[in-house]
Enzyme design. Structure first.
Site, PDB file in Angstrom:
ATOM      1  N   SER A 147       0.072  -1.649  -7.637  1.00 27.87           N
ATOM      2  CA  SER A 147       1.129  -1.872  -6.648  1.00 27.87           C
ATOM      3  C   SER A 147       2.236  -2.665  -7.318  1.00 27.87           C
ATOM      4  CB  SER A 147       0.555  -2.667  -5.470  1.00 27.87           C
ATOM      5  OG  SER A 147       1.579  -3.189  -4.641  1.00 27.87           O
ATOM      6  N   TYR A 160      -3.594  -9.546  -1.131  1.00 34.99           N
ATOM      7  CA  TYR A 160      -3.279  -8.237  -1.702  1.00 34.99           C
ATOM      8  C   TYR A 160      -2.671  -8.390  -3.090  1.00 34.99           C
ATOM      9  CZ  TYR A 160      -1.395  -3.446  -1.785  1.00 34.99           C
ATOM     10  OH  TYR A 160      -1.092  -2.152  -2.115  1.00 34.99           O
TER      11      TYR A 160
END
Length: 262
Positions: A147, A160
């Site tokens: 990501s 995250y």
């Protein structure tokens, strides 16, 4: 031999975790079109059955397994069954993931651990399960869905970002440890992608939608189709000397400091 043959996945078995819908489904569909046999998992029978029907609607015969990717015993059992029933996995895409958008001071350690478990521990567990078969076969491709949060921080995504930053380093370490067996492990880092999950953020007038468009040199959200070419490259023979790399498909966000305020 045509250079395009280097991008063919004909005869390859691809296991894409959590690919009954979303980005994982888009990648798996592209792999099928490139010639691969598709295997996927999800957390329960209902999602697996729904995924199989979605693949069938696209004319793809996919094999679905119920498996919690955080359960090492179940993952090992699932990989053994795949090898017995379909064959040794050539391509693994660690796609399954979750996010909890909670300010750090309000986040319970239990929630933090859950995100780490799914987004970081699970890729370790699944990779560990498939690598012996890849060693036996003499080649393998592992693609971790990283990501932009593998590089950047942002409000409410402490867990995250920690998991995806760790996944970037796990990618580099798998490449370092198993490259000698002709196994390439790379990351694919999506930018902001237009999916059903992000639809509420993309409504006209939403400040976040305007922020993303202004921050992206391409001046738009990405699409699942934008990820398919890079995903095929990392799964194909064309990337045999690419290892430990994270390929960001973000429209240029990570390269751009942003517009000067007017």
């Amino acid at each position: 031999m045509s250079i395009l043959k280097n991008f063919s996945l004909e005869g390859k078995i691809a296991f894409v975790t959590g690919a009954s819908y979303g980005i994982g489904f888009g990648i798996a569909k592209a792999y099928a079109e490139a010639g691969a046999t598709i295997v996927f998992n999800d957390i329960n029978e209902e999602l697996v059955d729904k995924g199989i029907k979605t693949y069938e609607a696209e004319g793809i015969k996919a094999f679905g397994y119920v498996c919690d990717v955080t359960d090492e015993e179940k993952v090992n059992e699932t990989v053994e069954n795949i090898e017995k029933e379909i064959g040794i996995i050539d391509i693994l895409v660690n796609n399954a993931g979750i996010i909890k958008r909670i300010p750090m001071l309000e986040m319970k350690a239990e929630d933090f651990r859950k995100v780490i478990d799914v987004d970081l521990n699970a890729p370790f567990i699944v990779s560990k399960a498939v690598i012996p078969g890849m060693i036996k076969k003499g080649h393998g491709k592992i693609i971790n869905i990283c990501s932009m949060m593998s590089e950047l921080g942002r409000e409410t995504v402490s867990a995250y970002a920690a998991a995806k930053g760790g996944l970037k380093m796990l990618t580099k370490n798998i490449a370092s440890e198993y490259g000698k067996y002709n196994i390439q492990c790379n990351g694919l880092g999506p930018g902001y992608i237009a999916t059903p999950q992000t639809e509420p953020l993309r409504t006209e007038g939403n400040p976040f939608n305007s922020f993303i468009i202004a921050k992206t040199p391409a001046a738009r959200w990405g699409t699942p189709e934008d990820l398919t070419g890079p995903a095929i490259f990392l799964a194909s023979d064309a990337s045999d000397f690419v290892n430990g790399h994270v390929l960001y498909v973000d429209g240029g966000i990570l390269a751009y400091i942003g517009k000067q305020p007017e």
